[in-house]
Design a protein around this motif. Structure first.
Motif, short mmCIF file in Angstrom:
data_model
loop_
_atom_site.label_atom_id
_atom_site.label_comp_id
_atom_site.label_asym_id
_atom_site.label_seq_id
_atom_site.Cartn_x
_atom_site.Cartn_y
_atom_site.Cartn_z
N GLN A 66 9.12 32.70 -14.47
CA GLN A 66 7.98 33.42 -13.91
C GLN A 66 7.17 34.20 -14.95
O GLN A 66 6.93 35.40 -14.82
CB GLN A 66 8.43 34.33 -12.77
CG GLN A 66 8.89 33.55 -11.55
CD GLN A 66 7.77 32.80 -10.86
OE1 GLN A 66 6.96 33.38 -10.17
NE2 GLN A 66 7.71 31.48 -11.06
N PHE A 67 6.73 33.49 -15.96
CA PHE A 67 5.80 34.07 -16.93
C PHE A 67 4.42 34.09 -16.30
O PHE A 67 4.02 33.14 -15.64
CB PHE A 67 5.74 33.21 -18.21
CG PHE A 67 6.94 33.37 -19.09
CD1 PHE A 67 7.02 34.45 -19.98
CD2 PHE A 67 7.97 32.46 -19.06
CE1 PHE A 67 8.12 34.59 -20.81
CE2 PHE A 67 9.07 32.60 -19.89
CZ PHE A 67 9.15 33.67 -20.77
N PHE A 68 3.68 35.19 -16.50
CA PHE A 68 2.30 35.25 -16.02
C PHE A 68 1.47 34.29 -16.85
O PHE A 68 1.26 34.51 -18.05
CB PHE A 68 1.73 36.67 -16.12
CG PHE A 68 2.32 37.62 -15.14
CD1 PHE A 68 1.98 37.54 -13.79
CD2 PHE A 68 3.21 38.60 -15.54
CE1 PHE A 68 2.53 38.42 -12.87
CE2 PHE A 68 3.77 39.48 -14.64
CZ PHE A 68 3.42 39.39 -13.29
N ASP A 69 0.99 33.24 -16.21
CA ASP A 69 0.25 32.20 -16.93
C ASP A 69 -0.99 32.76 -17.61
O ASP A 69 -1.29 32.41 -18.75
CB ASP A 69 -0.13 31.06 -15.99
CG ASP A 69 -0.66 29.85 -16.74
OD1 ASP A 69 0.10 29.25 -17.51
OD2 ASP A 69 -1.86 29.52 -16.56
N ASN A 70 -1.71 33.66 -16.94
CA ASN A 70 -2.94 34.19 -17.53
C ASN A 70 -2.66 35.08 -18.74
O ASN A 70 -3.54 35.29 -19.57
CB ASN A 70 -3.80 34.91 -16.49
CG ASN A 70 -3.06 36.04 -15.80
OD1 ASN A 70 -1.84 36.18 -15.92
ND2 ASN A 70 -3.79 36.85 -15.05
#
Length: 146
Positions: A66-70
């Motif tokens: 769950q890395f923040f893609d942005n």
């Protein structure tokens, strides 16, 4: 007639040798040290139930960890690059991979690259990289190696 045996090393082209070295570097870079594996399993289960294609419905968080893609796509690609270099990939091959990763949502990255990103972030910050996954009250916190 006497059969001729040619060593595999003699028939591998330089390009194939680079590819073999990169494959080995990817496998090594994706490995998390044994003492962190319980923490890693806990985080993956908590964040995505272990799904590499998971997508948070209310944010850009995605992938197994769950890395923040942005926030992480560009930086994450650089982290993969750094870890690949540490594990024997050439700068040219690591950069080729980095350029591909930065163009794709993290949830579409091959599992090995998500694992490499997790390992690089986890082991960064003088042993404090695990704090990226700190969640008050989570049982994962006590599994962090300190």
């Amino acid at each position: 007639m006497i059969p001729i045996i040619i060593s595999a090393a003699l028939i591998i082209t330089p390009a194939q040798a680079v590819e073999a070295r990169t494959v080995a570097a990817v496998s090594q870079a994706a490995a998390t040290p044994a003492e962190w594996q319980d923490f890693q399993e806990c985080v993956a289960d908590r964040e995505s139930s272990g799904s590499y294609t998971a997508q948070n419905p209310t944010s850009s968080a995605q992938g197994k960890y769950q890395f923040f893609d942005n926030n992480w796509r560009e930086g994450g690609a650089w982290n993969v690059y750094k870890r690949l270099i540490k594990h024997g990939a050439t700068r040219k091959e690591a950069n080729r991979i980095r350029l591909v990763l930065r163009e794709a949502p993290i949830k579409t990255w091959r599992p090995k690259y998500q694992e490499i990103l997790f390992a690089e972030v986890l082991l960064s910050g003088e042993g404090k990289g695990w704090a990226h996954w700190y969640l008050a009250g989570s049982r994962c916190n006590r599994l962090a190696v300190r």
